[in-house]
Design a protein around this motif. Structure first.
Motif, PDB file in Angstrom:
ATOM      1  N   VAL A  37       0.847  -1.187   0.000  1.00 12.70           N
ATOM      2  CA  VAL A  37       0.000   0.000   0.000  1.00 12.70           C
ATOM      3  C   VAL A  37       0.885   1.241   0.000  1.00 12.70           C
ATOM      4  O   VAL A  37       1.849   1.333   0.762  1.00 12.70           O
ATOM      5  CB  VAL A  37      -0.948  -0.008   1.214  1.00 12.70           C
ATOM      6  N   GLY A  38       0.582   2.183  -0.891  1.00 10.30           N
ATOM      7  CA  GLY A  38       1.358   3.418  -0.979  1.00 10.30           C
ATOM      8  C   GLY A  38       2.552   3.339  -1.918  1.00 10.30           C
ATOM      9  O   GLY A  38       3.296   4.297  -2.059  1.00 10.30           O
ATOM     10  N   SER A  39       2.747   2.208  -2.593  1.00  5.16           N
ATOM     11  CA  SER A  39       3.875   2.044  -3.511  1.00  5.16           C
ATOM     12  C   SER A  39       3.657   2.841  -4.792  1.00  5.16           C
ATOM     13  O   SER A  39       2.551   3.254  -5.111  1.00  5.16           O
ATOM     14  CB  SER A  39       4.052   0.574  -3.886  1.00  5.16           C
ATOM     15  N   THR A  40       4.746   3.002  -5.535  1.00  2.54           N
ATOM     16  CA  THR A  40       4.718   3.648  -6.841  1.00  2.54           C
ATOM     17  C   THR A  40       5.236   2.660  -7.871  1.00  2.54           C
ATOM     18  O   THR A  40       6.286   2.050  -7.678  1.00  2.54           O
ATOM     19  CB  THR A  40       5.608   4.912  -6.836  1.00  2.54           C
ATOM     20  N   ILE A  41       4.500   2.495  -8.977  1.00  5.36           N
ATOM     21  CA  ILE A  41       4.949   1.627 -10.057  1.00  5.36           C
ATOM     22  C   ILE A  41       6.081   2.320 -10.797  1.00  5.36           C
ATOM     23  O   ILE A  41       5.979   3.505 -11.143  1.00  5.36           O
ATOM     24  CB  ILE A  41       3.791   1.313 -11.021  1.00  5.36           C
ATOM     25  N   GLN A  42       7.160   1.606 -11.050  1.00  4.01           N
ATOM     26  CA  GLN A  42       8.300   2.132 -11.803  1.00  4.01           C
ATOM     27  C   GLN A  42       8.168   1.674 -13.260  1.00  4.01           C
ATOM     28  O   GLN A  42       8.169   0.473 -13.517  1.00  4.01           O
ATOM     29  CB  GLN A  42       9.618   1.632 -11.200  1.00  4.01           C
ATOM     30  N   PRO A  43       8.053   2.601 -14.215  1.00  4.23           N
ATOM     31  CA  PRO A  43       7.889   2.220 -15.619  1.00  4.23           C
ATOM     32  C   PRO A  43       9.225   1.838 -16.256  1.00  4.23           C
ATOM     33  O   PRO A  43       9.766   2.543 -17.102  1.00  4.23           O
ATOM     34  CB  PRO A  43       7.295   3.482 -16.242  1.00  4.23           C
ATOM     35  N   LEU A  44       9.777   0.694 -15.840  1.00  4.81           N
ATOM     36  CA  LEU A  44      11.105   0.274 -16.279  1.00  4.81           C
ATOM     37  C   LEU A  44      11.113  -0.340 -17.671  1.00  4.81           C
ATOM     38  O   LEU A  44      12.171  -0.544 -18.244  1.00  4.81           O
ATOM     39  CB  LEU A  44      11.694  -0.706 -15.263  1.00  4.81           C
ATOM     40  N   SER A  45       9.946  -0.679 -18.190  1.00  2.00           N
ATOM     41  CA  SER A  45       9.821  -1.164 -19.563  1.00  2.00           C
ATOM     42  C   SER A  45       8.442  -0.762 -20.058  1.00  2.00           C
ATOM     43  O   SER A  45       7.663  -0.154 -19.326  1.00  2.00           O
ATOM     44  CB  SER A  45      10.036  -2.674 -19.631  1.00  2.00           C
ATOM     45  N   GLN A  63       1.192   7.457  -8.476  1.00  2.00           N
ATOM     46  CA  GLN A  63       0.880   6.041  -8.618  1.00  2.00           C
ATOM     47  C   GLN A  63       1.878   5.347  -9.539  1.00  2.00           C
ATOM     48  O   GLN A  63       2.245   4.202  -9.315  1.00  2.00           O
ATOM     49  CB  GLN A  63      -0.545   5.864  -9.156  1.00  2.00           C
ATOM     50  N   ILE A  64       2.275   6.059 -10.595  1.00  2.00           N
ATOM     51  CA  ILE A  64       3.303   5.583 -11.518  1.00  2.00           C
ATOM     52  C   ILE A  64       4.362   6.668 -11.592  1.00  2.00           C
ATOM     53  O   ILE A  64       4.034   7.850 -11.766  1.00  2.00           O
ATOM     54  CB  ILE A  64       2.735   5.315 -12.929  1.00  2.00           C
ATOM     55  N   ALA A 117       2.769  16.254 -16.551  1.00  5.76           N
ATOM     56  CA  ALA A 117       3.323  15.244 -15.636  1.00  5.76           C
ATOM     57  C   ALA A 117       2.279  14.198 -15.262  1.00  5.76           C
ATOM     58  O   ALA A 117       2.173  13.784 -14.111  1.00  5.76           O
ATOM     59  CB  ALA A 117       3.926  15.885 -14.398  1.00  5.76           C
ATOM     60  N   ASN A 118       1.496  13.769 -16.256  1.00 10.88           N
ATOM     61  CA  ASN A 118       0.465  12.757 -16.041  1.00 10.88           C
ATOM     62  C   ASN A 118       0.617  11.604 -17.013  1.00 10.88           C
ATOM     63  O   ASN A 118       0.982  11.793 -18.177  1.00 10.88           O
ATOM     64  CB  ASN A 118      -0.935  13.358 -16.260  1.00 10.88           C
ATOM     65  N   TRP A 119       0.291  10.408 -16.526  1.00  6.76           N
ATOM     66  CA  TRP A 119       0.101   9.249 -17.390  1.00  6.76           C
ATOM     67  C   TRP A 119      -1.358   9.302 -17.808  1.00  6.76           C
ATOM     68  O   TRP A 119      -2.259   9.288 -16.969  1.00  6.76           O
ATOM     69  CB  TRP A 119       0.399   7.960 -16.642  1.00  6.76           C
TER      70      TRP A 119
END
Length: 131
Positions: A37-45, A63-64, A117-119
């Motif tokens: 909970v509270g993590s951020t997704i890292q867009p590594l690929s 969130q990302i 600065a949005n996905w």
């Protein structure tokens, strides 16, 4: 110029102001991210499989993590018991401001808009057999 005729693996960032993809190729998937909970997704690929560590999770702010201008990202859920909830806001712009719970086989795609600065959501697909 750089031409790649087979696999290319890069550890670290690629910085370019003139990077052109000549044919539609998907980048390698990133292994499952076990999110708390509270993590951020890292867009590594361009393709990331996600799930909660032991329970469903709501992501943090952002969130990302920010991406590169125009970067595309496909997220796929891999667990119905440990879904990942994506909500409009905190760096995401979802379709009609609707939340989305990524369960097993569900997918959602985004493009990164560096000017805000949005996905920004492109599409989503709920592919599991039950809610």
């Amino acid at each position: 110029s750089l031409q790649v005729h087979s696999n290319l693996h890069v550890d670290g960032s690629i910085v370019s102001t003139n990077l052109v993809q000549m044919s539609r190729q998907s980048l390698a998937k990133h292994d499952q991210l076990l999110l708390a909970v509270g993590s951020t997704i890292q867009p590594l690929s361009s393709y990331v499989r996600v799930r909660g560590a032991t329970t469903p999770v709501t992501l943090g702010d952002p969130q990302i993590a920010p991406g590169a201008p125009g970067q595309l990202l496909t997220l796929q859920g891999v667990s119905d018991l440990c879904k990942v909830e994506l909500v409009n806001g905190t760096g995401l712009r979802t379709m009609l401001s609707q939340p989305f719970n990524l369960g097993a086989f569900d997918t959602i795609q985004f493009i990164y808009d560096d000017s805000t600065a949005n996905w920004v959501e492109i599409n989503r697909s709920q592919n599991r057999w039950s809610n």
